[in-house]
Scaffold this active site. Sequence first.
Site, mmCIF file in Angstrom:
data_model
loop_
_atom_site.group_PDB
_atom_site.id
_atom_site.type_symbol
_atom_site.label_atom_id
_atom_site.label_comp_id
_atom_site.label_asym_id
_atom_site.label_seq_id
_atom_site.Cartn_x
_atom_site.Cartn_y
_atom_site.Cartn_z
ATOM 1 C CE LYS A 146 -4.091 -1.987 2.392
ATOM 2 N NZ LYS A 146 -5.104 -1.664 3.438
ATOM 3 C CG ASP A 177 -8.042 0.696 3.706
ATOM 4 O OD1 ASP A 177 -8.906 -0.109 3.379
ATOM 5 O OD2 ASP A 177 -6.494 0.635 3.967
ATOM 6 C CB THR A 223 6.203 2.644 19.774
ATOM 7 O OG1 THR A 223 6.326 1.096 20.185
ATOM 8 C CG2 THR A 223 7.733 3.166 19.916
HETATM 9 P P1 NAP Z 1 0.991 -1.797 11.229
HETATM 10 O O1 NAP Z 1 1.222 -0.770 10.399
HETATM 11 O O2 NAP Z 1 2.226 -2.757 11.389
HETATM 12 O O3 NAP Z 1 0.821 -1.000 12.895
HETATM 13 C C1 NAP Z 1 0.379 -1.859 13.927
HETATM 14 C C2 NAP Z 1 -0.095 -0.979 14.959
HETATM 15 O O4 NAP Z 1 0.033 -2.196 15.927
HETATM 16 C C3 NAP Z 1 1.253 -0.313 15.703
HETATM 17 O O5 NAP Z 1 0.735 0.861 16.190
HETATM 18 C C4 NAP Z 1 1.860 -1.284 16.912
HETATM 19 O O6 NAP Z 1 2.375 -0.452 17.894
HETATM 20 C C5 NAP Z 1 0.402 -1.691 17.280
HETATM 21 N N1 NAP Z 1 1.006 -3.214 18.005
HETATM 22 C C6 NAP Z 1 1.219 -4.302 17.395
HETATM 23 N N2 NAP Z 1 1.451 -5.167 18.356
HETATM 24 C C7 NAP Z 1 1.114 -4.744 19.528
HETATM 25 C C8 NAP Z 1 0.974 -5.226 20.979
HETATM 26 N N3 NAP Z 1 1.045 -6.310 21.384
HETATM 27 N N4 NAP Z 1 0.378 -4.255 21.821
HETATM 28 C C9 NAP Z 1 0.134 -2.885 21.603
HETATM 29 N N5 NAP Z 1 0.207 -2.454 20.296
HETATM 30 C C10 NAP Z 1 0.767 -3.499 19.398
HETATM 31 O O7 NAP Z 1 -0.214 -2.535 10.963
HETATM 32 P P2 NAP Z 1 -1.523 -2.110 10.107
HETATM 33 O O8 NAP Z 1 -1.282 -1.930 8.728
HETATM 34 O O9 NAP Z 1 -1.852 -0.539 10.646
HETATM 35 O O10 NAP Z 1 -2.689 -2.782 10.578
HETATM 36 C C11 NAP Z 1 -3.272 -2.724 11.881
HETATM 37 C C12 NAP Z 1 -4.531 -3.901 11.825
HETATM 38 O O11 NAP Z 1 -5.602 -3.389 11.105
HETATM 39 C C13 NAP Z 1 -4.325 -5.224 11.165
HETATM 40 O O12 NAP Z 1 -4.801 -6.332 12.010
HETATM 41 C C14 NAP Z 1 -5.029 -5.437 9.871
HETATM 42 O O13 NAP Z 1 -5.458 -6.738 9.594
HETATM 43 C C15 NAP Z 1 -6.189 -4.261 10.079
HETATM 44 N N6 NAP Z 1 -6.748 -3.834 9.082
HETATM 45 C C16 NAP Z 1 -8.030 -4.038 8.829
HETATM 46 C C17 NAP Z 1 -8.792 -3.169 7.726
HETATM 47 C C18 NAP Z 1 -10.196 -3.481 7.425
HETATM 48 O O14 NAP Z 1 -10.717 -3.129 6.424
HETATM 49 N N7 NAP Z 1 -10.787 -3.632 8.632
HETATM 50 C C19 NAP Z 1 -8.016 -2.207 7.020
HETATM 51 C C20 NAP Z 1 -6.641 -2.477 7.175
HETATM 52 C C21 NAP Z 1 -6.057 -2.867 8.250
HETATM 53 P P3 NAP Z 1 3.858 -0.140 17.684
HETATM 54 O O15 NAP Z 1 4.269 1.051 16.973
HETATM 55 O O16 NAP Z 1 4.329 -0.055 19.258
HETATM 56 O O17 NAP Z 1 4.650 -1.265 17.206
#
Ligand code: NAP
Length: 273
Positions: free
Chosen positions: A65, A101, A153
């Site tokens: 993306k 999104d 973080t």
């Molecule tokens: P990303 O860029 O990797 O960001 C992950 C986020 O989660 C960061 O803020 C990270 O914090 C936090 N995190 C990860 N593990 C954690 C833990 N154990 N405790 C607390 N915080 C934690 O991922 P993303 O692309 O934003 O996607 C996030 C989620 O959204 C995924 O599960 C994805 O499937 C979902 N999503 C859903 C849709 C939908 O259409 N429903 C669309 C897009 C994404 P740090 O900065 O501290 O690492």
Amino acid sequence: MKRAFVIGHPIGHSRSPLIHRSWLADLGIAGSYDAIDVEEAALPAFFDRLRTGEFAGGNVTIPHKQAVVTLCDVVEPLATRIGAVNTLVVDNGKVTGSNTDYLGFLGNLDQRAPGWDRGLTDAIVLGAGGAARAVLVALAERGVPAIQILNRTAATANALAAELPGPFTAHSLDAFASLAPRAGLVVNTTSVGMHGSSFPDLPLNLLPPGAIVTDIVYVPLRTPLLLAAEALGLTTIDGLGMLLHQAVPGFTAWFGVQPNVTPALRTLIEATL
Ligand code: NAP
């Protein structure tokens, strides 16, 4: 026959073909929508292929993306602000990238809790990753007056609040207790909730009665966060609707008809989770 696609790597997990093929069948449109596995190194060649007009357009999913932003000929301003493109439209040899999104997030809330933003003064967004950016821009565009970004973080949340224009304030996760009493909306944009994970110390009981808790994670559909909020009598909204609603603008652009997010479509996708 118009053709569309979703690219990603890997791509087998994507529910997008099921969603778009279901709309094509329901609307009697002779089009196609296929999942295509494209590695990052192959993206420029894929964009050259797009410019030949082989496809009307398509979707982009994990992990491309961000990478496709610089490959598009035109990027819509909101996608530039979010820093990610998930929808491509090809017209006259030019590829335009947009981000749906954020529309998907708003469409889901509008459908499941109409009027959710009326009188809303404070929202808490958990997470500061890629998905958080779309949610934050969506809430700011909708005019939510104060938006608190809470992230494991804190430095990442600080950087995001400084970069994005909007009423954002950054905190670490432990600020939840002090911010909760004013928050009418809580959005989880982190990956917490997948694979049985949950937030250990999130005092949801401090939220005001009537607060809405929504999770954009949709596997599982009812995450530990939503189950805990439900147990307190709060309104909960799962993340599947965001996935369904983000698909609408792309389909409309490629095939010329606006499809509906129906309970039958939801049931179809739910059966695959
Ligand atoms: P990303 O860029 O990797 O960001 C992950 C986020 O989660 C960061 O803020 C990270 O914090 C936090 N995190 C990860 N593990 C954690 C833990 N154990 N405790 C607390 N915080 C934690 O991922 P993303 O692309 O934003 O996607 C996030 C989620 O959204 C995924 O599960 C994805 O499937 C979902 N999503 C859903 C849709 C939908 O259409 N429903 C669309 C897009 C994404 P740090 O900065 O501290 O690492």
